[in-house]
Scaffold this motif. Sequence first.
Motif, PDB file in Angstrom:
ATOM      1  N   ILE A 164       0.815  -1.229   0.000  1.00  0.00           N
ATOM      2  CA  ILE A 164       0.000   0.000   0.000  1.00  0.00           C
ATOM      3  C   ILE A 164       0.849   1.282   0.000  1.00  0.00           C
ATOM      4  CG2 ILE A 164      -1.964  -1.175   1.060  1.00  0.00           C
ATOM      5  CD1 ILE A 164      -1.310   0.070   3.697  1.00  0.00           C
ATOM      6  N   ALA A 165       2.152   1.123  -0.193  1.00  0.00           N
ATOM      7  CA  ALA A 165       3.043   2.303  -0.128  1.00  0.00           C
ATOM      8  C   ALA A 165       2.691   3.367  -1.175  1.00  0.00           C
ATOM      9  CB  ALA A 165       4.496   1.863  -0.290  1.00  0.00           C
ATOM     10  N   ILE A 208      -3.649   2.189  13.604  1.00  0.00           N
ATOM     11  CA  ILE A 208      -3.143   3.574  13.600  1.00  0.00           C
ATOM     12  C   ILE A 208      -1.630   3.559  13.760  1.00  0.00           C
ATOM     13  CG2 ILE A 208      -3.053   5.720  14.942  1.00  0.00           C
ATOM     14  CD1 ILE A 208      -6.037   5.563  15.295  1.00  0.00           C
ATOM     15  N   ALA A 209      -1.138   2.783  14.722  1.00  0.00           N
ATOM     16  CA  ALA A 209       0.316   2.727  14.945  1.00  0.00           C
ATOM     17  C   ALA A 209       1.031   2.086  13.759  1.00  0.00           C
ATOM     18  CB  ALA A 209       0.602   1.950  16.229  1.00  0.00           C
ATOM     19  N   GLN A 210       0.486   0.995  13.278  1.00  0.00           N
ATOM     20  CA  GLN A 210       1.190   0.232  12.237  1.00  0.00           C
ATOM     21  C   GLN A 210       1.177   0.922  10.870  1.00  0.00           C
ATOM     22  OE1 GLN A 210       2.948  -2.723  12.641  1.00  0.00           O
ATOM     23  NE2 GLN A 210       2.675  -2.277  14.821  1.00  0.00           N
ATOM     24  N   LEU A 211       0.181   1.780  10.645  1.00  0.00           N
ATOM     25  CA  LEU A 211       0.059   2.430   9.330  1.00  0.00           C
ATOM     26  C   LEU A 211       0.462   3.895   9.377  1.00  0.00           C
ATOM     27  CD1 LEU A 211      -3.339   0.791   8.248  1.00  0.00           C
ATOM     28  CD2 LEU A 211      -1.056   0.232   7.383  1.00  0.00           C
ATOM     29  N   GLN A 212       1.124   4.307  10.445  1.00  0.00           N
ATOM     30  CA  GLN A 212       1.406   5.751  10.579  1.00  0.00           C
ATOM     31  C   GLN A 212       2.357   6.273   9.506  1.00  0.00           C
ATOM     32  OE1 GLN A 212       2.968   6.584  14.441  1.00  0.00           O
ATOM     33  NE2 GLN A 212       4.726   5.247  14.235  1.00  0.00           N
ATOM     34  N   GLY A 213       3.151   5.388   8.908  1.00  0.00           N
ATOM     35  CA  GLY A 213       4.087   5.839   7.875  1.00  0.00           C
ATOM     36  C   GLY A 213       3.489   5.918   6.476  1.00  0.00           C
ATOM     37  N   ILE A 214       2.246   5.508   6.319  1.00  0.00           N
ATOM     38  CA  ILE A 214       1.613   5.521   4.995  1.00  0.00           C
ATOM     39  C   ILE A 214       1.141   6.941   4.685  1.00  0.00           C
ATOM     40  CG2 ILE A 214      -0.352   4.627   3.672  1.00  0.00           C
ATOM     41  CD1 ILE A 214       1.785   2.525   4.148  1.00  0.00           C
ATOM     42  N   ARG A 215       1.539   7.463   3.511  1.00  0.00           N
ATOM     43  CA  ARG A 215       1.283   8.883   3.228  1.00  0.00           C
ATOM     44  C   ARG A 215      -0.150   9.161   2.748  1.00  0.00           C
ATOM     45  NH1 ARG A 215       1.004   9.889  -2.232  1.00  0.00           N
ATOM     46  NH2 ARG A 215       1.548   8.064  -3.448  1.00  0.00           N
ATOM     47  N   VAL A 264      -8.293   9.335  16.943  1.00  0.00           N
ATOM     48  CA  VAL A 264      -8.274   8.905  15.535  1.00  0.00           C
ATOM     49  C   VAL A 264      -8.029  10.100  14.620  1.00  0.00           C
ATOM     50  CG1 VAL A 264      -9.762   8.032  13.679  1.00  0.00           C
ATOM     51  CG2 VAL A 264      -9.740   6.881  15.899  1.00  0.00           C
ATOM     52  N   GLU A 265      -8.766  11.177  14.880  1.00  0.00           N
ATOM     53  CA  GLU A 265      -8.655  12.342  13.997  1.00  0.00           C
ATOM     54  C   GLU A 265      -7.300  13.027  14.155  1.00  0.00           C
ATOM     55  OE1 GLU A 265     -13.444  12.985  13.494  1.00  0.00           O
ATOM     56  OE2 GLU A 265     -12.357  14.394  14.785  1.00  0.00           O
ATOM     57  N   ASN A 266      -6.787  13.061  15.387  1.00  0.00           N
ATOM     58  CA  ASN A 266      -5.452  13.637  15.600  1.00  0.00           C
ATOM     59  C   ASN A 266      -4.373  12.821  14.910  1.00  0.00           C
ATOM     60  OD1 ASN A 266      -6.265  15.825  17.077  1.00  0.00           O
ATOM     61  ND2 ASN A 266      -6.094  14.778  19.055  1.00  0.00           N
ATOM     62  N   ALA A 267      -4.647  11.535  14.746  1.00  0.00           N
ATOM     63  CA  ALA A 267      -3.683  10.663  14.046  1.00  0.00           C
ATOM     64  C   ALA A 267      -3.814  10.799  12.530  1.00  0.00           C
ATOM     65  CB  ALA A 267      -3.882   9.217  14.485  1.00  0.00           C
ATOM     66  N   GLY A 268      -4.733  11.644  12.069  1.00  0.00           N
ATOM     67  CA  GLY A 268      -4.847  11.914  10.638  1.00  0.00           C
ATOM     68  C   GLY A 268      -5.816  11.017   9.891  1.00  0.00           C
ATOM     69  N   TRP A 269      -6.599  10.247  10.621  1.00  0.00           N
ATOM     70  CA  TRP A 269      -7.580   9.363   9.985  1.00  0.00           C
ATOM     71  C   TRP A 269      -8.958  10.028   9.989  1.00  0.00           C
ATOM     72  CZ3 TRP A 269      -7.144   4.028   8.478  1.00  0.00           C
ATOM     73  CH2 TRP A 269      -5.865   3.482   8.650  1.00  0.00           C
ATOM     74  N   THR A 270      -9.804   9.613   9.044  1.00  0.00           N
ATOM     75  CA  THR A 270     -11.212   9.966   9.112  1.00  0.00           C
ATOM     76  C   THR A 270     -12.020   8.681   9.289  1.00  0.00           C
ATOM     77  OG1 THR A 270     -11.354   9.916   6.706  1.00  0.00           O
ATOM     78  CG2 THR A 270     -11.015  12.063   7.723  1.00  0.00           C
ATOM     79  N   ILE A 271     -13.250   8.855   9.750  1.00  0.00           N
ATOM     80  CA  ILE A 271     -14.140   7.719   9.998  1.00  0.00           C
ATOM     81  C   ILE A 271     -15.277   7.819   8.984  1.00  0.00           C
ATOM     82  CG2 ILE A 271     -15.719   6.683  11.684  1.00  0.00           C
ATOM     83  CD1 ILE A 271     -13.830   7.859  13.881  1.00  0.00           C
ATOM     84  N   ALA A 272     -15.405   6.800   8.154  1.00  0.00           N
ATOM     85  CA  ALA A 272     -16.400   6.857   7.073  1.00  0.00           C
ATOM     86  C   ALA A 272     -17.819   6.930   7.627  1.00  0.00           C
ATOM     87  CB  ALA A 272     -16.263   5.623   6.173  1.00  0.00           C
ATOM     88  N   CYS A 273     -18.693   7.589   6.866  1.00  0.00           N
ATOM     89  CA  CYS A 273     -20.129   7.566   7.191  1.00  0.00           C
ATOM     90  C   CYS A 273     -20.918   7.352   5.909  1.00  0.00           C
ATOM     91  CB  CYS A 273     -20.541   8.823   7.915  1.00  0.00           C
ATOM     92  SG  CYS A 273     -20.252  10.315   6.989  1.00  0.00           S
ATOM     93  N   ASP A 274     -22.102   6.826   6.040  1.00  0.00           N
ATOM     94  CA  ASP A 274     -22.914   6.482   4.872  1.00  0.00           C
ATOM     95  C   ASP A 274     -23.243   7.724   4.048  1.00  0.00           C
ATOM     96  OD1 ASP A 274     -22.817   4.138   6.283  1.00  0.00           O
ATOM     97  OD2 ASP A 274     -24.927   3.637   5.973  1.00  0.00           O
ATOM     98  N   GLY A 275     -23.146   7.583   2.749  1.00  0.00           N
ATOM     99  CA  GLY A 275     -23.451   8.674   1.846  1.00  0.00           C
ATOM    100  C   GLY A 275     -22.255   9.590   1.586  1.00  0.00           C
ATOM    101  N   GLN A 276     -21.164   9.350   2.297  1.00  0.00           N
ATOM    102  CA  GLN A 276     -19.963  10.174   2.130  1.00  0.00           C
ATOM    103  C   GLN A 276     -19.374   9.983   0.725  1.00  0.00           C
ATOM    104  OE1 GLN A 276     -16.990   9.143   5.012  1.00  0.00           O
ATOM    105  NE2 GLN A 276     -15.602  10.791   4.399  1.00  0.00           N
ATOM    106  N   GLU A 277     -18.996  11.099   0.113  1.00  0.00           N
ATOM    107  CA  GLU A 277     -18.346  11.045  -1.198  1.00  0.00           C
ATOM    108  C   GLU A 277     -16.906  11.504  -1.057  1.00  0.00           C
ATOM    109  OE1 GLU A 277     -21.032  12.408  -4.623  1.00  0.00           O
ATOM    110  OE2 GLU A 277     -21.949  13.321  -2.850  1.00  0.00           O
TER     111      GLU A 277
END
Length: 295
Positions: free
Chosen positions: A204-205, A247-254, A279-292
Amino acid sequence: MHFLVLGASAGGGLPQWNCGCRNCVDASNGVIPPSGQSSLAVSPDGERWSILNASPDIRQQMLDNLQLHPRALRDTPVASVLLTNGDIDHIAGLLSLREQTPFTLFATKDIQEVLSENRIFDAVNREKVDRQDIALGQDFTLQKGLQARLFAVPGKVPLFMEGDTVQTDLIGGQTVGVRLTTGDKVAYYIPGCAQVTEALLDQIADADQLFFDGTLWDDNEMIRTGTGIKTGQRMGHISVSGPEGSIAQLQGIRAAKTFIHINNTNPMLQPDGPERAFVENAGWTIACDGQEITI
Ligand code: MLT
Ligand code: MN
Ligand code: ZN
């Protein structure tokens, strides 16, 4: 490349029919948005769509999203369906797509066998719905303008096919991730994964966008919440939190990183909770239904 989240939840959905956990009660009461079972749509042009996993909620998910409505008598903008494992939340929706409209059904041989061994899926007419076996590592056209490639991720056989002993970190055709590209951008969809391995990190790099297994916050979540007796590892799902977590294991993925396939017990669903902030501070978002999401 355009994405449309059809169902951000894991099996059971949010709320789940028999669950009175905090998130399910909040979803029933409109305090947090309800969400359907695991499915993501992808399109190279916003016109023709491929459905990644066909959830039991697919009929409602199609109704809720105008992009997927028919544009003529007996028509669909859905060109193809791709399955990433044989779990009920990913295959049962095929039964709702049985009404004689053609599309292509892509999956590994192992996952196609789950369908062929369950005769109820014969209702999805093979003369209209072409079932194509896809080998791991082989590039194929998911639809015109959209290339895909499947790769194995640690997982297990579908829950309803488990024997007395279950290997939960099998690497093979039963649990896969998918690489998607329109030529310029690259996205990965991995809704079920037991562990982040070196091979997965290498795979996934090149991601611009990653959709990843957000089933459980921690390994004991089902036990801690009194909703089940299995650990996340036993269910074939990595946790979001902790040193071995995603979150920890994927922190290096850009890539832009989005959790999907979220179980209704996961505390990160609470909008004001510390888990979501983490989660959000770690740079991730959380999907929600209808999201584009367009990349
Ligand atoms: C899972 O993701 O672990 C499965 O969908 C569980 C299930 O089939 O209920
Ligand atoms: Mn699932
Ligand atoms: Zn619940």
